[in-house]
Design an enzyme around this catalytic site. Structure first.
Site, PDB file in Angstrom:
ATOM      1  N   LYS A 218      20.043  20.179  -0.820  1.00 16.88           N
ATOM      2  CA  LYS A 218      19.710  21.415  -1.560  1.00 16.88           C
ATOM      3  C   LYS A 218      20.977  22.175  -1.952  1.00 16.88           C
ATOM      4  O   LYS A 218      21.138  22.585  -3.093  1.00 16.88           O
ATOM      5  CB  LYS A 218      18.795  22.318  -0.709  1.00 16.88           C
TER       6      LYS A 218
ATOM      7  N   ARG B  27      10.498  29.003   4.177  1.00 19.07           N
ATOM      8  CA  ARG B  27      10.321  27.888   5.114  1.00 19.07           C
ATOM      9  C   ARG B  27       9.008  27.978   5.877  1.00 19.07           C
ATOM     10  O   ARG B  27       8.727  27.095   6.692  1.00 19.07           O
ATOM     11  CB  ARG B  27      11.457  27.880   6.111  1.00 19.07           C
TER      12      ARG B  27
ATOM     13  N   ARG C 275      28.279  15.896   7.562  1.00 21.33           N
ATOM     14  CA  ARG C 275      28.500  17.009   6.617  1.00 21.33           C
ATOM     15  C   ARG C 275      29.792  17.764   6.939  1.00 21.33           C
ATOM     16  O   ARG C 275      30.072  18.081   8.078  1.00 21.33           O
ATOM     17  CB  ARG C 275      27.321  17.979   6.664  1.00 21.33           C
TER      18      ARG C 275
ATOM     19  N   ARG D  52      29.385  22.585  10.935  1.00 21.42           N
ATOM     20  CA  ARG D  52      28.443  23.514  11.555  1.00 21.42           C
ATOM     21  C   ARG D  52      28.145  23.130  12.990  1.00 21.42           C
ATOM     22  O   ARG D  52      27.994  21.945  13.282  1.00 21.42           O
ATOM     23  CB  ARG D  52      27.146  23.522  10.731  1.00 21.42           C
TER      24      ARG D  52
ATOM     25  N   ARG E 111      15.295  20.364  14.109  1.00 20.85           N
ATOM     26  CA  ARG E 111      15.194  20.964  12.767  1.00 20.85           C
ATOM     27  C   ARG E 111      14.231  20.171  11.889  1.00 20.85           C
ATOM     28  O   ARG E 111      13.465  20.743  11.102  1.00 20.85           O
ATOM     29  CB  ARG E 111      16.585  21.037  12.124  1.00 20.85           C
TER      30      ARG E 111
HETATM   31  P1  ADP Z   1      20.946  20.806   2.551  1.00 18.58           P
HETATM   32  O1  ADP Z   1      21.541  21.991   1.816  1.00 18.58           O
HETATM   33  O2  ADP Z   1      19.627  20.379   1.980  1.00 18.58           O
HETATM   34  O3  ADP Z   1      20.889  20.994   4.035  1.00 18.58           O
HETATM   35  P2  ADP Z   1      23.451  19.489   1.808  1.00 18.58           P
HETATM   36  O4  ADP Z   1      23.552  19.702   0.346  1.00 18.58           O
HETATM   37  O5  ADP Z   1      24.342  20.310   2.679  1.00 18.58           O
HETATM   38  O6  ADP Z   1      21.906  19.575   2.309  1.00 18.58           O
HETATM   39  O7  ADP Z   1      23.723  17.920   2.072  1.00 18.58           O
HETATM   40  C1  ADP Z   1      23.750  17.399   3.409  1.00 18.58           C
HETATM   41  C2  ADP Z   1      24.838  16.335   3.488  1.00 18.58           C
HETATM   42  O8  ADP Z   1      24.422  15.189   2.740  1.00 18.58           O
HETATM   43  C3  ADP Z   1      26.184  16.768   2.918  1.00 18.58           C
HETATM   44  O9  ADP Z   1      27.203  16.225   3.717  1.00 18.58           O
HETATM   45  C4  ADP Z   1      26.176  16.183   1.497  1.00 18.58           C
HETATM   46  O10 ADP Z   1      27.496  15.874   1.041  1.00 18.58           O
HETATM   47  C5  ADP Z   1      25.363  14.904   1.694  1.00 18.58           C
HETATM   48  N1  ADP Z   1      24.564  14.555   0.507  1.00 18.58           N
HETATM   49  C6  ADP Z   1      23.936  15.406  -0.353  1.00 18.58           C
HETATM   50  N2  ADP Z   1      23.277  14.725  -1.319  1.00 18.58           N
HETATM   51  C7  ADP Z   1      23.476  13.402  -1.044  1.00 18.58           C
HETATM   52  C8  ADP Z   1      23.056  12.174  -1.668  1.00 18.58           C
HETATM   53  N3  ADP Z   1      22.274  12.163  -2.760  1.00 18.58           N
HETATM   54  N4  ADP Z   1      23.453  11.007  -1.105  1.00 18.58           N
HETATM   55  C9  ADP Z   1      24.227  11.000   0.004  1.00 18.58           C
HETATM   56  N5  ADP Z   1      24.669  12.106   0.637  1.00 18.58           N
HETATM   57  C10 ADP Z   1      24.291  13.311   0.126  1.00 18.58           C
HETATM   58  P1  AMP Z   2      20.100  25.785   6.877  1.00 19.78           P
HETATM   59  O1  AMP Z   2      21.494  26.273   6.574  1.00 19.78           O
HETATM   60  O2  AMP Z   2      19.153  25.979   5.746  1.00 19.78           O
HETATM   61  O3  AMP Z   2      20.106  24.370   7.413  1.00 19.78           O
HETATM   62  O4  AMP Z   2      19.565  26.702   8.060  1.00 19.78           O
HETATM   63  C1  AMP Z   2      20.212  26.749   9.318  1.00 19.78           C
HETATM   64  C2  AMP Z   2      19.312  27.440  10.342  1.00 19.78           C
HETATM   65  O5  AMP Z   2      19.094  28.809   9.947  1.00 19.78           O
HETATM   66  C3  AMP Z   2      17.912  26.854  10.495  1.00 19.78           C
HETATM   67  O6  AMP Z   2      17.882  25.768  11.419  1.00 19.78           O
HETATM   68  C4  AMP Z   2      17.122  28.068  11.002  1.00 19.78           C
HETATM   69  O7  AMP Z   2      17.389  28.313  12.373  1.00 19.78           O
HETATM   70  C5  AMP Z   2      17.757  29.205  10.218  1.00 19.78           C
HETATM   71  N1  AMP Z   2      17.092  29.468   8.919  1.00 19.78           N
HETATM   72  C6  AMP Z   2      17.637  29.353   7.667  1.00 19.78           C
HETATM   73  N2  AMP Z   2      16.768  29.698   6.718  1.00 19.78           N
HETATM   74  C7  AMP Z   2      15.620  30.050   7.365  1.00 19.78           C
HETATM   75  C8  AMP Z   2      14.330  30.469   6.945  1.00 19.78           C
HETATM   76  N3  AMP Z   2      14.038  30.634   5.638  1.00 19.78           N
HETATM   77  N4  AMP Z   2      13.388  30.723   7.887  1.00 19.78           N
HETATM   78  C9  AMP Z   2      13.659  30.580   9.195  1.00 19.78           C
HETATM   79  N5  AMP Z   2      14.849  30.163   9.675  1.00 19.78           N
HETATM   80  C10 AMP Z   2      15.825  29.899   8.772  1.00 19.78           C
END
Ligand code: ADP
Ligand code: AMP
Length: 208
Positions: free
Chosen positions: A14, A89, A123, A155, A166
């Site tokens: 995302k 969420r 990541r 992270r 998660r």
């Molecule tokens: P989200 O915001 O949904 O948690 P991220 O955009 O941070 O996900 O992506 C999670 C990890 O996966 C990052 O390290 C990113 O570089 C990698 N990633 C994102 N899209 C792809 C893809 N299409 N194929 C492989 N790796 C990806």
């Molecule tokens: P994310 O960066 O989206 O992976 O979120 C990291 C953590 O933040 C999650 O595992 C939750 O603990 C919290 N969090 C983020 N967004 C929300 C949401 N919309 N509702 C509840 N918890 C959230």
């Protein structure tokens, strides 16, 4: 103009896609995860409350999240809408959101569970500009991040144990939102288990 929701499990891509389509949509990315991490870093009351939930991989209570969102969408840059990343969420969050701003598209990035652990555990983000990379799938270029001052950031919740919690929270509390938005005619899904650029193309096609 209205707002867009980027939807999908943790690690679906995302944030990666938000950064790539931001220029096209002209809408700022609003990530509740990023906002909560900033609050934790500042040691604010919201940060102190959220930290224990985040560390275990559980969702932060809806009232905390909705307080953050209500404040954020008052900012000038949100006047034409925003791209929500990681919000809503839960069904109560989506219901509250529907009274705050118009949602025009929910863009779901579908990725099977078995891909998620490797995505999350590899990541890396640039601490200076926030750009998202992956150790294997999207490595930091040898010349460094395009912002010119790459700082490696990982992270604390990006570890195997927390990812499983998660993912569970996603399946139990968040995935019912797909039907909720589908029944309102707003839901679009793309296959997220492909090259990053192909996914971006599909998302832009949906928005055009
Ligand atoms: P989200 O915001 O949904 O948690 P991220 O955009 O941070 O996900 O992506 C999670 C990890 O996966 C990052 O390290 C990113 O570089 C990698 N990633 C994102 N899209 C792809 C893809 N299409 N194929 C492989 N790796 C990806
Ligand atoms: P994310 O960066 O989206 O992976 O979120 C990291 C953590 O933040 C999650 O595992 C939750 O603990 C919290 N969090 C983020 N967004 C929300 C949401 N919309 N509702 C509840 N918890 C959230």
């Amino acid at each position: 103009m209205g707002s867009i929701v980027l939807f999908g499990p943790p690690g679906a891509g995302k944030g990666t896609q938000a950064q790539r389509i931001m220029e096209h949509t002209g809408l700022p990315q609003v990530s509740t995860g990023d906002m909560l991490r900033a609050a934790v870093k500042m040691g604010s009351p919201i940060g102190l409350e959220a930290k224990s939930f985040m560390d275990k991989g559980a969702l932060v209570p809806d009232d905390v999240i909705l307080g953050l969102i209500k404040e954020r969408i008052q900012h000038d840059d949100a006047a034409n809408g925003v791209m929500f990343d990681g919000f809503p969420r839960t069904i109560p969050q989506a219901e509250a959101l529907s009274n705050l701003t118009e949602i025009t598209h929910v863009l779901a990035i579908e990725v099977p569970d078995e891909r998620i652990v490797e995505r999350i555990c590899g990541r890396v983000t640039c601490g200076a500009c926030g750009k998202v990379f992956h150790d294997t799938f999207n490595p930091v270029p040898p010349e460094g991040c395009e912002c010119g001052s790459f700082q490696e950031k990982r992270r604390v919740d990006d570890n195997e144990a927390t990812v499983l919690t998660r993912l569970d929270a996603y399946h139990v509390q968040t995935s019912p939102l797909a039907d909720w938005y589908r029944s309102r005619g707003l839901f679009h899904s793309v296959d997220g288990d492909r090259d990053i650029a192909d996914i971006t193309d599909d998302l832009l096609n949906i928005l055009n």
